[in-house]
Design an enzyme around this catalytic site. Structure first.
Site, PDB file in Angstrom:
ATOM      1  CG  ASP A  60       4.649   7.362  -8.876  1.00  0.00           C
ATOM      2  OD1 ASP A  60       3.984   8.367  -9.169  1.00  0.00           O
ATOM      3  OD2 ASP A  60       4.293   6.562  -7.982  1.00  0.00           O
ATOM      4  CG  ASP A  84       9.859   3.632   7.858  1.00  0.00           C
ATOM      5  OD1 ASP A  84       8.762   3.914   7.328  1.00  0.00           O
ATOM      6  OD2 ASP A  84      10.015   2.675   8.634  1.00  0.00           O
ATOM      7  N   GLY A  85       8.612   6.510   6.179  1.00  0.00           N
ATOM      8  CA  GLY A  85       7.528   7.456   6.489  1.00  0.00           C
ATOM      9  C   GLY A  85       7.002   7.306   7.909  1.00  0.00           C
ATOM     10  CG  ASP A 135       1.271   7.733  -3.901  1.00  0.00           C
ATOM     11  OD1 ASP A 135       0.869   6.601  -4.196  1.00  0.00           O
ATOM     12  OD2 ASP A 135       1.715   8.536  -4.739  1.00  0.00           O
ATOM     13  CB  SER A 136       1.807   3.347   0.996  1.00  0.00           C
ATOM     14  OG  SER A 136       0.511   2.782   1.074  1.00  0.00           O
ATOM     15  CB  THR A 137       3.977  -0.545  -1.676  1.00  0.00           C
ATOM     16  OG1 THR A 137       4.680  -0.226  -0.461  1.00  0.00           O
ATOM     17  CG2 THR A 137       4.835  -0.110  -2.833  1.00  0.00           C
ATOM     18  N   PRO A 196       7.954  -2.945   2.896  1.00  0.00           N
ATOM     19  CG  PRO A 196       8.891  -1.620   1.214  1.00  0.00           C
ATOM     20  CD  PRO A 196       8.598  -3.049   1.571  1.00  0.00           C
TER      21      PRO A 196
HETATM   22  N1  SAM Z   1       0.277   4.299  -6.914  1.00  0.00           N
HETATM   23  C1  SAM Z   1       0.879   3.257  -6.247  1.00  0.00           C
HETATM   24  C2  SAM Z   1       0.049   2.088  -5.870  1.00  0.00           C
HETATM   25  O1  SAM Z   1      -0.944   2.209  -5.149  1.00  0.00           O
HETATM   26  O2  SAM Z   1       0.390   1.004  -6.310  1.00  0.00           O
HETATM   27  C3  SAM Z   1       1.815   3.681  -5.166  1.00  0.00           C
HETATM   28  C4  SAM Z   1       2.995   4.245  -5.843  1.00  0.00           C
HETATM   29  S1  SAM Z   1       4.384   4.733  -4.993  1.00  0.00           S
HETATM   30  C5  SAM Z   1       5.570   4.113  -6.127  1.00  0.00           C
HETATM   31  C6  SAM Z   1       4.532   3.742  -3.538  1.00  0.00           C
HETATM   32  C7  SAM Z   1       5.837   4.012  -2.826  1.00  0.00           C
HETATM   33  O3  SAM Z   1       5.708   3.829  -1.428  1.00  0.00           O
HETATM   34  C8  SAM Z   1       6.991   3.095  -3.260  1.00  0.00           C
HETATM   35  O4  SAM Z   1       7.915   3.810  -4.019  1.00  0.00           O
HETATM   36  C9  SAM Z   1       7.585   2.604  -1.934  1.00  0.00           C
HETATM   37  O5  SAM Z   1       8.998   2.556  -1.929  1.00  0.00           O
HETATM   38  C10 SAM Z   1       7.030   3.633  -0.965  1.00  0.00           C
HETATM   39  N2  SAM Z   1       6.999   3.160   0.425  1.00  0.00           N
HETATM   40  C11 SAM Z   1       6.637   1.932   0.875  1.00  0.00           C
HETATM   41  N3  SAM Z   1       6.767   1.873   2.209  1.00  0.00           N
HETATM   42  C12 SAM Z   1       7.231   3.092   2.626  1.00  0.00           C
HETATM   43  C13 SAM Z   1       7.556   3.636   3.879  1.00  0.00           C
HETATM   44  N4  SAM Z   1       7.457   2.909   5.009  1.00  0.00           N
HETATM   45  N5  SAM Z   1       7.986   4.925   3.928  1.00  0.00           N
HETATM   46  C14 SAM Z   1       8.099   5.670   2.807  1.00  0.00           C
HETATM   47  N6  SAM Z   1       7.806   5.192   1.578  1.00  0.00           N
HETATM   48  C15 SAM Z   1       7.374   3.921   1.479  1.00  0.00           C
END
Ligand code: SAM
Length: 283
Positions: A86, A137-138, A156-158, A163
């Site tokens: 975001d 992928d992070g 700052d992940s899901t 993923p």
């Molecule tokens: N503030 C938020 C929360 O805690 O709900 C997190 C927001 S941010 C949108 C989370 C992002 O992490 C998502 O856009 C997702 O696509 C990304 N994400 C998830 N797994 C990932 C990975 N393995 N590598 C890179 N990005 C990843």
């Protein structure tokens, strides 16, 4: 007819927001991306039916995940953000003149594109010249990064499903330790202590990080749209203690005008309720 966004917090608890309009809904290779407009929370972004950011309370999460480490080590120059599609975390980081480079690694380009279009409150600094965006992928990105590259890593992940799962693994934390400089700091979003599912994940992530880093702490914030409203972050470092090393005067001299974070809440956020201390086996 009324239209409500409803999120399942547990099998027995749901959270709903009355929606005025759905602005976006698509399935990416990784998750379903939705953007809604509402009267109470303004626009909001969800992934696979889970809240990511709302216009009304995103400042709490982004203030706490960025300013807490930045006010602990005021010499941070090279930052890695994992996830954060975001753009809110990057927006807060760009307020620091001493930061020279920000690498943001987001697995899902659709999240960035949708945020640029609809969540401009967060995505507004993604074009800052210090920011490099990588769509991968992070976990793999950190594995392939050189030793001691970054002063700060922000995860700052899901949640640890889909993923985001690998971003809560021991191997990933090991690589984070390796690519952090000797005075590096790792901060991660660390779920909620309140409902069983999130609490289990929070505890597991904390234990893994605590086994690796000499300094590992948990801090909290009140985020109304995340499950239970009580949210935790992890802080880990090879050198800095977030309270003893807090650089209050220098941080305040920047006059950043934050809406949630301040020097007092920096300290208060690490003062945990007894049930959380018990979960972490802290005295
Ligand atoms: N503030 C938020 C929360 O805690 O709900 C997190 C927001 S941010 C949108 C989370 C992002 O992490 C998502 O856009 C997702 O696509 C990304 N994400 C998830 N797994 C990932 C990975 N393995 N590598 C890179 N990005 C990843």
């Amino acid at each position: 007819m009324e239209f409500w966004y409803t999120e399942e917090w547990t099998e027995n608890v749901r959270f709903s927001i009355k929606v005025d309009k759905q602005l976006f809904s698509e399935q990416s290779d990784f998750q379903r991306v939705d953007v809604f407009e509402s009267e109470e929370y303004g626009k909001f972004l969800t992934l696979d039916g889970l809240m990511m950011v709302t216009y009304k309370d995103e400042f709490i999460y982004h203030d706490m995940i960025v300013h807490t480490p930045m006010a602990t080590n005021m010499n941070i120059k090279n930052v890695l953000v994992i996830g954060g599609g975001d753009g809110g975390t990057v927006r807060e980081l760009t307020r620091y003149p001493q930061i020279e480079n920000i690498d943001m690694v987001e697995i899902d380009k659709m999240v960035v594109d949708a945020s640029r279009k609809f969540i401009d409150i967060c995505a507004c600094k993604l074009d800052d010249k210090r920011v490099n965006l990588y769509y991968e992928d992070g976990v793999a990105f950190v594995k392939n990064s050189k030793d001691k590259t970054y002063d700060l890593i922000i995860v700052d992940s899901t949640d640890p499903i889909g993923p985001g799962e690998g971003l809560f693994s021991v191997d990933f934390y090991n690589d984070c330790y390796r690519v952090l400089s000797d005075d590096g700091i790792l901060v991660n979003q660390n779920e909620s202590p309140y409902f069983d599912f999130n609490a289990k994940e929070m505890k597991r992530a904390y234990e893994k990080i605590n086994n690796l880093f000499p300094i590992a702490k948990v801090y909290q914030a009140h985020i109304p749209t995340y499950p239970s409203g009580h949210w935790l972050f992890g802080f880990a470092s090879k050198k800095y203690d977030p309270i003893k090393d807090q650089n209050r005067e220098k941080w305040e001299s920047l006059e950043l005008k934050t809406k949630y974070y301040n020097s007092d809440i920096h300290v208060g956020a690490f003062m945990l309720p007894q049930y959380v201390k018990d979960m972490l086996n802290e005295k």
